[in-house]
Design an enzyme around this catalytic site. Sequence first.
Site, short mmCIF file in Angstrom:
data_model
loop_
_atom_site.label_atom_id
_atom_site.label_comp_id
_atom_site.label_asym_id
_atom_site.label_seq_id
_atom_site.Cartn_x
_atom_site.Cartn_y
_atom_site.Cartn_z
N ALA A 61 0.75 -1.13 0.22
CA ALA A 61 -0.28 0.64 0.03
C ALA A 61 0.80 1.25 0.18
O ALA A 61 2.34 1.25 0.50
CB ALA A 61 -1.17 0.10 1.22
N GLU A 103 -0.11 -9.17 -0.59
CA GLU A 103 -1.23 -9.58 -0.80
C GLU A 103 -2.21 -9.52 -1.56
O GLU A 103 -3.39 -11.03 -2.00
CB GLU A 103 -2.63 -8.28 0.40
CG GLU A 103 -2.16 -8.64 2.08
CD GLU A 103 -2.20 -7.51 2.52
OE1 GLU A 103 -1.94 -6.37 2.95
OE2 GLU A 103 -3.74 -8.03 3.41
N GLU A 123 3.40 -5.67 7.61
CA GLU A 123 2.35 -4.33 8.35
C GLU A 123 3.10 -3.73 9.55
O GLU A 123 2.64 -2.77 10.15
CB GLU A 123 1.36 -4.97 7.38
CG GLU A 123 1.10 -4.52 6.57
CD GLU A 123 1.01 -5.86 5.59
OE1 GLU A 123 2.07 -6.86 5.98
OE2 GLU A 123 0.14 -5.96 4.73
#
Length: 719
Positions: A61, A103, A123
Amino acid sequence: MAQYTRVSGIVGLITLQNPPVNALSAAVRQGIVDTVKTALSDPQVKSVVICGQNGIFCGGADIKEFGEKMFGPPLIPMMHAIEAADKPVVAAIEGSALGGGLELALGCHYRIAHSKARLGLPEVTLGLLPAAGGSQRLPRLIGVPAALDLITTGRHVTAAEALQLGIVDQVTDHNTVDAAVKFALTVAGQSLDARRISTRPCPQPSDLDALFEEAMQKVRRSARGAIAPVACVQAVRAAATLPYALGLEREKELMATLFTSGQARALQYIFFAQRAVGRWRMPSGASWDTSKPRPINKAAVIGLGTMGQGITVALTQIGLSVVAIETQEKQLMKAKQAISGMLERGAKRRGVAPPLDRVSYSQNIQAVADVDLVIEAVFEDMGLKMEVFQQLSAVCKPGTLLCTNTSALDMDQLASETPNPELVVGMHFFSPAHVMKLLEVVYGPRSSPQAVATAMQLGKKMGKASVAVGNCTGFVGNRMLKLYTEQAFFLLEEGATPELVDEALEEFGFPMGVFRMSDLAGLDVGWRIRKSAGLEEPIEASGQSVRIRNGCRYSPIADLICEQGRFGQKTGSGWYQYDAPGGRVARSDPWLHSFLAKYRARHGLVARGIDHQEVLERCLYAMINEGFRILEDGIAAGPEDIDVIYVFGYGWPRHRGGPMFYASMVGLAKVLERLEHYHHAHPDVPSLQPCSLLKRLVASGSPPVHRWREVIKKLHSQL
Ligand SMILES: CCC/C=C/C(=O)SCCNC(=O)CCNC(=O)[C@H](O)C(C)(C)COP(=O)([O-])OP(=O)([O-])OC[C@H]1O[C@@H](n2cnc3c(N)ncnc32)[C@H](O)[C@@H]1OP(=O)([O-])[O-]
């Protein structure tokens, strides 16, 4: 941004395009949604490959978007659309597949990785959990124990390990996209029922409760107060005990708590701070843009004590030839054995041959004549170091960089011993030097930008967080540490015990409190430095209190402890007692408590109750106040430099972001108010007097930490 092309007639190729790491920004997510739709609706396309441009699949992300309002398509429905596709989707993983990147790959039906690729769900290191379905899919794919390991530590695995764990289906040494396209052609038209990870049951270990209980205890022990590892265990437990849809709900709930937490902000701040300090800038404006590092092929280390040995290992492990010099024959033999052992163990871990032949040993300083760089690591004695620098200037070839590993001495004074002071910088390593991740690169007024660039690049090659700082006593780290330790001594005088102080600091998140740490490091080191600074003078005879030096409060407690021969673990006693010299388990020492009581009585001090909050405020705010002085003096370029030094070199809990970030989280006005309070109570402790930069920041509305540089700049322009 995602590009769509059709290759080999029937394969839709989607390329993520967001340099440098193809992070999943809003534009990339939109690009994936659009191109997947195009590929799935094209009747000629029978299978799909997703890859990333420029040799990297995806770094996850986009962390820069985290602080902002969420735009663009969310990740989870995007992954579901890929997984639900009726055409096989293959992830072609080159470089890295991390966080949301992995992911995304787990949402695909197949994964092909290049042999040099690294995969992971880091993460947790950003205060988060893999909340795009990763915490639910990975345990279903590789089982609970392996998923717990990866998700709670955030460690990256090699392609080989990923294959062994079952994360990837194939590893290639060749062009990954070509291999993935070839693979996509072979699986076109096959059933995908078994390939949709979210539809699989999670493998059930035999004693689930015991497994999770143990995992929880383990993360609680190592997390030191960080909440993300705990949430990661809870999310994996949801994968093991709930249907996928409910597990996903739990993942979302846990993520919501983490996402807005101060810890996530602190960890993400440190991620960017580490990268920002790598783009160093000297007050003159010199930086990477203006200074090219010199090539270094051969280096020398002078002095083979513990530090010199570690530095030799660190330099050898990055492929340099190293000349290791020690004048004492016995010490040279001892060091040779220790260095060889460290190189052998390191090579075994990495599965390579130990580079023993890259180190040559000598008792003669003449052996450094042809090296490109020297790191002096002799005893912390100015006279001795000056002598070594004079010898080096006479022996080394022109242009050799001369570096000192001093932890506190004036490197500019050493530079004065050489005809080329521009070639002198400090390279302050932390013990053990081949393990610890911090390097302070110290420049003096005459150090050339090229010398700084070379030391910074060498630090980077050694895998260290390297921070360029100006020259002053103790540089950044030890200058601040002195005030932290000083407050701890004062607290003992006022009624605290080493146990109380350590407990408060360890509860805050330090791996060891100040006294336990000092027992480990050896009390004699600081004692020697205080003696050489003339602080440890017996001046009671002159009528002046032993508790005053240079007109300020001074605590001789540590000196008195050293006079008893109590140097910490190595002598079997210090602030605590140990079973034997070299013992590791600290136990309360009645002798020490009685010593403290007698000391207080002798000096008319009355012990009062001290709580954890006072310990933290006194020790940490005194240190933070010095941090502001360091910024004011221009020794550190910005708060990020100080924070990286403390997180990587001094055990400051990472989830609290470093002392300066912590101050901004506490609130600068509160830090100022408490310092004023303590300074009022202890007017003979000047370090508690709030410094002008702190006052100025509060007066300008306590701006967030990334805007402090503007205030500092204004302050400097007015000086
Ligand atoms: C919400 C659902 C759950 C998902 C959560 C996640 O995925 S959380 C994410 C989980 N992912 C991770 O934790 C992975 C974090 N990234 C890494 O570990 C490394 O960057 C690397 C191994 C990908 C590349 O190493 P390398 O030594 O080759 O390069 P480098 O490290 O020097 O970085 C180069 C530049 O890229 C920048 N940047 C990097 N990543 C991101 C990002 N995700 N975003 C934005 N920016 C990012 C970096 O700041 C730097 O910018 P600068 O200073 O030039 O302006």
